[in-house]
Design a protein around this motif. Sequence first.
Motif, PDB file in Angstrom:
ATOM      1  N   ASP A  46      13.600 -31.423  -6.417  1.00 28.40           N
ATOM      2  CA  ASP A  46      14.244 -31.233  -5.225  1.00 28.40           C
ATOM      3  C   ASP A  46      15.459 -29.946  -5.370  1.00 28.40           C
ATOM      4  N   LEU A  47      15.232 -28.779  -4.972  1.00 28.19           N
ATOM      5  CA  LEU A  47      15.988 -27.823  -5.212  1.00 28.19           C
ATOM      6  C   LEU A  47      16.908 -27.337  -3.944  1.00 28.19           C
ATOM      7  N   ASP A  48      17.982 -26.848  -3.903  1.00 36.45           N
ATOM      8  CA  ASP A  48      18.767 -26.491  -2.847  1.00 36.45           C
ATOM      9  C   ASP A  48      19.060 -25.049  -3.230  1.00 36.45           C
ATOM     10  N   THR A  49      18.743 -24.230  -2.131  1.00 37.21           N
ATOM     11  CA  THR A  49      19.517 -23.001  -1.993  1.00 37.21           C
ATOM     12  C   THR A  49      20.331 -22.557  -0.974  1.00 37.21           C
ATOM     13  N   VAL A  50      21.936 -22.342  -1.383  1.00 34.11           N
ATOM     14  CA  VAL A  50      22.815 -22.371  -0.630  1.00 34.11           C
ATOM     15  C   VAL A  50      23.148 -21.044  -0.320  1.00 34.11           C
ATOM     16  N   CYS A  51      23.243 -20.817   1.143  1.00 30.44           N
ATOM     17  CA  CYS A  51      23.547 -19.442   1.479  1.00 30.44           C
ATOM     18  C   CYS A  51      24.955 -19.377   2.290  1.00 30.44           C
ATOM     19  N   GLY A  63      26.952 -20.346  10.968  1.00 28.73           N
ATOM     20  CA  GLY A  63      27.706 -20.505   9.544  1.00 28.73           C
ATOM     21  C   GLY A  63      26.754 -20.676   8.423  1.00 28.73           C
ATOM     22  N   ASP A  64      27.285 -21.239   7.247  1.00 27.45           N
ATOM     23  CA  ASP A  64      26.534 -21.381   6.156  1.00 27.45           C
ATOM     24  C   ASP A  64      25.202 -22.198   6.467  1.00 27.45           C
ATOM     25  N   TYR A  65      24.174 -22.104   5.560  1.00 23.59           N
ATOM     26  CA  TYR A  65      22.979 -22.917   5.770  1.00 23.59           C
ATOM     27  C   TYR A  65      22.372 -23.150   4.409  1.00 23.59           C
ATOM     28  N   THR A  66      21.653 -24.263   4.102  1.00 28.07           N
ATOM     29  CA  THR A  66      21.202 -24.638   3.046  1.00 28.07           C
ATOM     30  C   THR A  66      19.693 -24.949   3.278  1.00 28.07           C
ATOM     31  N   LEU A  67      18.848 -24.507   2.120  1.00 27.12           N
ATOM     32  CA  LEU A  67      17.454 -24.601   2.171  1.00 27.12           C
ATOM     33  C   LEU A  67      16.823 -25.187   1.298  1.00 27.12           C
ATOM     34  N   HIS A  68      16.542 -26.380   1.533  1.00 28.27           N
ATOM     35  CA  HIS A  68      16.141 -27.634   0.564  1.00 28.27           C
ATOM     36  C   HIS A  68      14.526 -27.578   0.371  1.00 28.27           C
ATOM     37  N   THR A  69      14.028 -27.153  -0.810  1.00 28.61           N
ATOM     38  CA  THR A  69      12.597 -27.456  -1.007  1.00 28.61           C
ATOM     39  C   THR A  69      12.186 -28.434  -2.011  1.00 28.61           C
ATOM     40  N   ARG A  70      11.062 -29.108  -1.664  1.00 30.77           N
ATOM     41  CA  ARG A  70      10.599 -30.395  -2.312  1.00 30.77           C
ATOM     42  C   ARG A  70       9.323 -30.074  -2.802  1.00 30.77           C
ATOM     43  N   THR A  72      15.944  -6.708  21.176  1.00 28.97           N
ATOM     44  CA  THR A  72      16.633  -7.739  20.419  1.00 28.97           C
ATOM     45  C   THR A  72      16.827  -9.175  21.451  1.00 28.97           C
ATOM     46  N   PRO A  73      16.549 -10.264  21.151  1.00 37.07           N
ATOM     47  CA  PRO A  73      16.780 -11.315  21.963  1.00 37.07           C
ATOM     48  C   PRO A  73      18.234 -11.535  22.038  1.00 37.07           C
ATOM     49  N   PRO A  74      18.550 -11.960  23.148  1.00 34.48           N
ATOM     50  CA  PRO A  74      20.029 -12.252  23.579  1.00 34.48           C
ATOM     51  C   PRO A  74      20.578 -13.194  22.526  1.00 34.48           C
ATOM     52  N   GLY A  75      21.757 -13.088  22.032  1.00 34.03           N
ATOM     53  CA  GLY A  75      22.505 -13.899  21.063  1.00 34.03           C
ATOM     54  C   GLY A  75      21.994 -13.724  19.642  1.00 34.03           C
ATOM     55  N   GLN A  76      21.062 -12.764  19.254  1.00 32.92           N
ATOM     56  CA  GLN A  76      20.683 -12.410  17.917  1.00 32.92           C
ATOM     57  C   GLN A  76      21.773 -11.700  17.314  1.00 32.92           C
ATOM     58  N   VAL A  77      22.094 -11.981  15.895  1.00 33.69           N
ATOM     59  CA  VAL A  77      23.136 -11.323  15.244  1.00 33.69           C
ATOM     60  C   VAL A  77      22.705 -11.190  13.757  1.00 33.69           C
ATOM     61  N   GLU A  78      23.357 -10.395  13.094  1.00 33.96           N
ATOM     62  CA  GLU A  78      23.104 -10.388  11.574  1.00 33.96           C
ATOM     63  C   GLU A  78      24.390 -10.005  10.809  1.00 33.96           C
ATOM     64  N   PHE A  79      24.427 -10.670   9.686  1.00 36.31           N
ATOM     65  CA  PHE A  79      25.820 -10.800   8.827  1.00 36.31           C
ATOM     66  C   PHE A  79      25.108 -10.914   7.527  1.00 36.31           C
ATOM     67  N   PRO A  80      26.229 -10.392   6.718  1.00 38.39           N
ATOM     68  CA  PRO A  80      26.013 -10.416   5.275  1.00 38.39           C
ATOM     69  C   PRO A  80      26.110 -11.989   4.697  1.00 38.39           C
ATOM     70  N   THR A  81      24.948 -12.270   3.907  1.00 37.99           N
ATOM     71  CA  THR A  81      24.763 -13.424   3.254  1.00 37.99           C
ATOM     72  C   THR A  81      24.768 -13.557   1.845  1.00 37.99           C
ATOM     73  N   HIS A  82      25.214 -14.169   0.941  1.00 40.12           N
ATOM     74  CA  HIS A  82      25.308 -14.609  -0.524  1.00 40.12           C
ATOM     75  C   HIS A  82      24.432 -15.839  -0.711  1.00 40.12           C
ATOM     76  N   CYS A  83      23.235 -15.721  -1.179  1.00 39.50           N
ATOM     77  CA  CYS A  83      22.348 -16.938  -1.485  1.00 39.50           C
ATOM     78  C   CYS A  83      22.417 -17.284  -2.946  1.00 39.50           C
ATOM     79  N   LEU A  84      22.983 -18.587  -3.025  1.00 37.42           N
ATOM     80  CA  LEU A  84      23.040 -18.828  -4.597  1.00 37.42           C
ATOM     81  C   LEU A  84      21.800 -19.786  -4.866  1.00 37.42           C
ATOM     82  N   PRO A  85      20.846 -19.563  -5.573  1.00 38.05           N
ATOM     83  CA  PRO A  85      19.601 -20.177  -5.930  1.00 38.05           C
ATOM     84  C   PRO A  85      19.969 -21.653  -6.962  1.00 38.05           C
ATOM     85  N   PRO A  86      18.983 -22.556  -7.034  1.00 40.06           N
ATOM     86  CA  PRO A  86      19.449 -23.709  -7.988  1.00 40.06           C
ATOM     87  C   PRO A  86      19.514 -23.348  -9.088  1.00 40.06           C
TER      88      PRO A  86
END
Length: 450
Positions: free
Chosen positions: A176-181, A165-172, A43-57
């Motif tokens: 233009d659509l944003d998936t907010v995680c 923290g939270d992250y957003t995946l913008h697809t064009r 496992t690379p140093p600093g790698q973590v896992e956490f629950p995520t709720h991704c809301l699609p557009p």
Amino acid sequence: MRTARTRAGSRRRAWVRGALGMAILAATTGGALGSPAAAEGETPPGQVEFPTHCLPPQEAGLPPADGTTTARLTVDDPAPRVGDTVTVTYQVAATPALNPVAGALPADALTPTGRILLGGGQSGEVTVVGAQRNDPVEAGAALPGVTMTGTFTVTAPGEITLTPGDYTLHTRHVLDLDTVCAATGAPVSQRLTASPLPTANLRGVSLGAAYGKPGARVKVAGAGFAPGATVTVAGRAGAAETPDRVAARADERGEFRAELPVTDKATTGVVAYEGAAWSAGAGSGPAAYTVVDAAPPTAAGTTRQVTAVVEPGALSMTQAGESVVLGAVPYGDAGAAPGRIGTVTVTDARGGPAGWSLTGKVTDFTGPGGVRIPGASLSWTPRCAAAEGSPSRCAAGSAGVVGPEGAVLASAPDAERVGGTFTVDATVTLRVPPYTPPGAYQAVLTLTLS
């Protein structure tokens, strides 16, 4: 830009103000997709896992995606000093977010943004941005891993924690659509330890006269002491103090004035300090002073004693030029604006055993609309050379942050024989945060010789 100097007695203190102007034309943060490969099973140093709720557009018509994000945070400097700019990389190796478009997502149509939470000795968050780059994604498949980068300035010493923290995946693609995680309960992924800025001793004294007869009352002026502190003013013979001493109190500006009766004929200098005893960190270096004894009577009509006095001179400095101009930094980039200070010439003609110290400090840089770049973002690499025949040796200060607290540019130690001419120079670098508004930013660099 003018150079101002004041003189008290035989000591000269110079304040050199240089406009550190620069045209900032840009800044951007970006990064490549994916995370570096680790050895199989590791496992690379600093790698973590956490629950995520991704809301699609809403346009995608897909239900929310719940799952686990695998991520890793890395920094370019795990042991910065206060005032340093740290670059942080947020790598998402796996996300529950799905392709939100109706068909396949083409290459280079995905742009990630996110935030990193700071904790411990410093609070706040870091905005991170990634490049618009990805391999094609099939319809209904999970979106690929992404890499985002950003920077922050260290403002406090101690341990600082970094948490994904939270992250957003913008697809064009067509739209233009944003998936907010949203991240839930993510653990700390990275820690760094920040050290405080070194503090420079700016205490100094000047004398109303460089020599006198035994018992003369010498006027002493001091500056750079703690406001309201009790200061001991004492005579010094080489490295040892003499019984001659008087107490003074520093005013609200850290300055004092006193008269010291000098009776010890061995006196070679005068020091001032806070606390029980002189030290390099809580006292001024010796100001040269010589006791000139009265000539003894001679036999009438036979011999005469001839006395010649070599009068001590002053400690002074001059600087070439009146301003320092730094290089330009492209808008968007977190870059380093380089430059150099004007050459400083220090002349020590005092005699006696006292060395000297040349220190500098800088204000914050102010630009358009009152935008500021911290003064602690300016660092330097000093150089110092003694002219041929100078009894003293010259030591350049340490490379590092200048900042509002100050740092040593150059110095010469106390010694049995001191004096000479010295050339001091330094290259400087200003670390400019990304997306700093364009314009000219100016600060005041003050050099103090004591």
